[in-house]
Design a protein around this motif. Structure first.
Motif, PDB file in Angstrom:
ATOM      1  N   GLU A  76       1.144  -1.496   0.009  1.00  0.00           N
ATOM      2  CA  GLU A  76      -0.034   0.155  -0.146  1.00  0.00           C
ATOM      3  C   GLU A  76       0.883   1.647  -0.549  1.00  0.00           C
ATOM      4  OE1 GLU A  76      -3.033   1.011  -0.366  1.00  0.00           O
ATOM      5  OE2 GLU A  76      -3.673   2.348   0.908  1.00  0.00           O
ATOM      6  N   GLY A  77       2.202   1.459   0.659  1.00  0.00           N
ATOM      7  CA  GLY A  77       2.751   2.557   1.073  1.00  0.00           C
ATOM      8  C   GLY A  77       2.228   3.368   1.825  1.00  0.00           C
ATOM      9  N   VAL A 137      11.766   0.715  -4.803  1.00  0.00           N
ATOM     10  CA  VAL A 137      10.977   1.576  -5.210  1.00  0.00           C
ATOM     11  C   VAL A 137      11.594   2.278  -3.615  1.00  0.00           C
ATOM     12  CG1 VAL A 137       8.752   0.661  -3.717  1.00  0.00           C
ATOM     13  CG2 VAL A 137       8.258   2.586  -4.543  1.00  0.00           C
ATOM     14  N   GLY A 138      11.206   3.471  -3.510  1.00  0.00           N
ATOM     15  CA  GLY A 138      12.187   4.570  -2.207  1.00  0.00           C
ATOM     16  C   GLY A 138      10.444   4.272  -1.218  1.00  0.00           C
ATOM     17  N   MET A 148       5.997   6.055  -3.295  1.00  0.00           N
ATOM     18  CA  MET A 148       6.132   6.485  -1.433  1.00  0.00           C
ATOM     19  C   MET A 148       6.031   4.701  -1.270  1.00  0.00           C
ATOM     20  SD  MET A 148       5.297   9.876  -0.649  1.00  0.00           S
ATOM     21  CE  MET A 148       7.009   9.483   1.663  1.00  0.00           C
ATOM     22  N   GLY A 149       6.914   3.990  -1.684  1.00  0.00           N
ATOM     23  CA  GLY A 149       6.861   2.570  -0.683  1.00  0.00           C
ATOM     24  C   GLY A 149       5.583   1.558  -1.566  1.00  0.00           C
ATOM     25  N   SER A 150       4.833   2.566  -2.669  1.00  0.00           N
ATOM     26  CA  SER A 150       3.598   1.525  -3.057  1.00  0.00           C
ATOM     27  C   SER A 150       3.808   0.891  -3.805  1.00  0.00           C
ATOM     28  CB  SER A 150       2.877   2.645  -3.155  1.00  0.00           C
ATOM     29  OG  SER A 150       3.450   3.637  -4.347  1.00  0.00           O
ATOM     30  N   ASN A 151       2.924   0.022  -4.735  1.00  0.00           N
ATOM     31  CA  ASN A 151       2.988  -0.744  -6.022  1.00  0.00           C
ATOM     32  C   ASN A 151       1.312  -0.254  -6.150  1.00  0.00           C
ATOM     33  OD1 ASN A 151       2.762  -2.452  -7.925  1.00  0.00           O
ATOM     34  ND2 ASN A 151       3.389  -3.888  -6.140  1.00  0.00           N
TER      35      ASN A 151
END
Lengths: 247, 247, 247, 247, 247, 247
Positions: free
Chosen positions: F164-165, F193-194, F214-217
């Motif tokens: 989810e990020g 991913v950052g 931000m940390g998501s897919n």
């Protein structure tokens, strides 16, 4: 190392080894019948000094008036408007960033400051990049709320349970008792206390919270508790500051 | 009576007998190789507390960052822009005037604040009348510069003659030595010192006054002198405050 | 050389030999029963033109509305708020500094402008350095108050003694009589005149100074006196301008 | 009746019969190789005085610096930013509205002021209603552009045809020649002149209009033409002012 | 191409071929008894999308609240103050100019926005040059008022003659009927309608125009007319945009 | 009931039964390689309409540009500065409060807006009390972040877990896919991913989060998921709005 008790040449030397600075920020606002008006500034100031000693960081002057508009229905409260506070934070950080500081660690004693501080940080980053100050892109600001430290929070729950409340709390009153034992206040506290209402304007706040407390029982505070809170906060925020520096 | 160490209910009681408040204002700026960056705030703060005790007046939180843009070429200096400071003073006085305060006595430790403070007072009077706050037309602000007290000035001349200078002066350094004897600094002071130049921008200031002193020899300061200055200033400004109240 | 009566190409030529400019600033405010509302602007304008001729300096447009909030209880007064005036001065100097001017000599006719002007200068220096305008660090602003010239002051004391007062003074009225003999006013002046009160807000001012005069007897003014004051001020400020240029 | 040459008591009397005031507004900006930098202020000032005489209206101080940012690529130009000018207009009208004026007739000499003036009027109406000034809802501001008078426009077309252009026009230059015959300038004007480009920023403007003229041939101007334009404008705007008053 | 429905990488590609962007701007204000409060935003939004499709231009988010202070006497109206709108436009254009956009085409649905938009453009050009953004001197902003298109104006005159009026016009109501046929309103319109009064403050406006219409008869509007106006405006403004790009 | 599709008379009727209004607020900012720049505005707008229908509340115009300064390193992002947004919120709420609205429910689609919105609320309450608007003390503003609804959060965790990020999340992308299925984007997403970096300025943000995620897919998003999120958010926020009204 306190900025106020340093010379500019000492700051120049300091900057060769660190670009970090701690800025305590509190508020000047009512804290119920027994809480000091300076509570938030006193706590931030004391804890910031402790963190400064522990980490050899420079500690700037305490911003002792913050965003307390909702408390202005009580005499003695002084508040900046958010738009003023944004300009103030911009001015502080710009002055310091031009001299080489890039890491601003705001040790904060007042929940009401958080939103405006974060807004001010955003405004500041953009401003500094616009000014094309060297290292503008390295400038980082962080809020460290001592009362949100997990160790502090845990102890408060243990000692006070639900009577911690959320304003004029026994934990913050305890810290002020530890710092200023000569200023411990006595007053009869009503057993009924406003609780659970959201915060809107000043008139509304005073209606909902007639004696200024928000669900708290500050009579539980002791200077000894205060020392415990102080030490926990200093320890946790010292670690937080060092992590911030090394980020 | 310190606002920070009072409760809102104590302020409420105070307001029934007096509508006066003392607001110390200093600066956070370089004071030469041996002067503390907090000099102006330290002096204003200490003297304001003395005046507060002598006159039973409430003393508000010290404004420890003022208008020091011309000193920002030296690391450690923090300055508000004048436009920010005007908003800040407006916010302070508006908060307090709504609660009933009408007499604002600013004990000032920094010459560079004077112009902006006066501008802020004018802006404030008009603002409060526009808000239609009760007693807005009774609101009065006054600057009391401790370093301009005639007794202080006379002693400085006696002790230091021309070496008093006009920034990083032995008299102000002496007061900080009295207040913070643990923070007395030693450094070699050049026998040549910038003097007599007008003040313009920050870059120009640093060129004209390379070590930050303006015609002063702070090596002459002693804590004992500091106590003398402190006592003279407290005495003279206490009288000034009472006259202001009864005006 | 008047900026208003010049072309941009003449200014371009002028800038090759001088970077100085004279900016007259006055006020539009009541000056008692016989003083002109434009007194401060008229005096500043006339004297600035005289200085411009004597020194071959360019004279900019007169800022004829200044900081006169305390006079706004009297009809006809127009005032900028200090925060507006700071922006105005910033805009004037920024426009001119971008074109190459660096020496701004404000010939001022109104005591109430001084504080705000000084605050504006500080704000301006920092702004110009932030903009990274070439020669920003060379920009210098200076206030020259014609009524504080020692020669003017001395003559006023000789002619009027204590009846000079501090607002709607015979000396400034005399200058306007010299400049505008067709606008000499007659009115019965009360023998009682407000005097010695500090200046706060507009309502308070009008209460303390009911006809607008501050301790003055403008009935003593004559056009001949006005010419003397004019000539003294032009002479002294011409010298002051040249010293400022060569600083 | 000129405000500058009146006393506050004369204004008080005037307000009993009229609440109208004429405010001339110009600009301080390049007007090509032969046009005076003060052209727009000179024209507005002269015509406003004429209208004041014809209608027995009070005429306030000329706002001689306006919105001329696009001309700041030429030396000698001074401009307010629009945001500053909005505050300035707000301050002028607020001061006067508090004294009882409700009808503000801005005789304008500069096309570049129009947009910002209109924006300022909107801001002002809302501000005055917020202040709850008596008669705030009666306050009306109007722009009267002398160069847009139909009689002026018609004569300019007759005399100059397409060579009237839109900046540094022979008509406005003619008015300045009539007012200041001693300041008629001579310069060789290129037969090529920028024309038809829209106005954007200062750098772009100078590239498109290298000598500052916009499609005009100011060499056609004569003082006699200037007198004709002056008289037409005074007549038409006098009528306009009276209609505005009786609106 | 709608900015809202694009990714940043698509914008990056777009910028390689065009630096132009269309920004629709409307208002949220009363439009008489049958006009939608969103009329100006709806029209600007729809026409801007049409122009975007026709010209392959990117269309930014609709600014749906504009300068409507004079309509705030009617419930449902929302307005920015001009000073706020200037900052808003500055922020939009600065964000986009930093990314490489230089041509800003504001498709405008509200006459009341024009003055403030123009003031904002001037402020923006100067701001961007001060920031020293690459290509700052190439930044150009243009207002395109769909209701002032000559083809639109001509059709409105043909269809409605004098009953077009100047606010809550049948032409703009028709466009909203075409875009939102489900929101066509019915109400009895008084045969008397305010007309010909100048626009001042909100209280005055409501007195002069009691149902909000300005000389218009929106009952004449039909969705079919709306489609005609839409198509004319899209065609004319598409051509206008392309000319602007190639300027 | 959409304000944009209502007449002022309908609003007048509405105000007799409710003083509440829903104001959607989003942002115009990069959302990674496949997220729409309008994501936050689209989600807030759609969900606010759903809540408006469910609760018969009026829904104001969507504020589609918010505080996104940290995203301005990516093309297509538009941001207000916090100080501008505070003025904007003040203007919106002041316009509406004067008409009688007292309950402002901001349905928010962007985490970066929260701090500035809260600051703006504080500024607004004080401003409205200063204006002495009737019912100023009853004005309440509340932020309702759809992405923080517990039901939404829970579903996101179930569907996406850690992927989810916190920006360009599959949940928000899913909602936009549900609302605009025609604008579903395809792009290769780096498996790296950052993640986990704090947010500071724009340059820093782009370095830490090179493609904007931000940390998501967001590749996990589907329109069907979007519908689920939409329905959960509408349900939860409808309840939240009704509780707010009845508070």
């Amino acid at each position: 190392m306190l900025l106020h008790l340093s010379t500019w040449q000492e700051v120049e030397v300091y900057l060769q080894q660190s670009q970090g600075i701690i800025l305590p920020i509190g508020s000047t606002e009512q804290h119920g019948p027994t809480g000091l008006i300076g509570t938030d500034a006193i706590c931030a100031d004391a804890i910031a000094r402790g963190v400064g000693e522990a980490t050899h960081a420079i500690v700037g002057p305490t911003i002792n008036v913050g965003m307390a508009l909702h408390h202005t229905g009580f005499p003695g409260t002084i508040s900046l408007r958010p738009s003023t506070m944004i300009q103030l934070v911009r001015d502080y950080t710009t002055s310091l960033a031009k001299a080489g500081f890039t890491k601003f660690y705001f040790i904060n004693g007042h929940g009401g400051n958080i939103a405006t501080l974060k807004a001010a940080f955003s405004e500041t980053y953009a401003h500094l990049e616009d000014l094309q100050i060297p290292n503008a892109h390295k400038v980082q600001c962080q809020i460290a709320n001592w009362f949100m430290c997990s160790s502090v929070y845990k102890l408060a729950k243990e000692l006070y349970g639900d009577q911690e409340g959320s304003h004029a709390t026994p934990s913050e009153v305890a810290v002020t008792q530890y710092v200023y034992p000569e200023a411990i206040k006595q007053a009869t506290l009503s057993s009924e206390v406003g609780s659970g209402h959201k915060i809107y304007g000043a008139t509304d706040f005073r209606q909902k919270y007639p004696d200024g407390r928000m669900g708290s029982n500050p009579a539980l505070a002791t200077p000894e508790h205060g020392q415990q809170f102080y030490e926990l906060a200093v320890k946790e925020l010292s670690q937080g500051y060092l992590e911030f520096l090394n980020n």
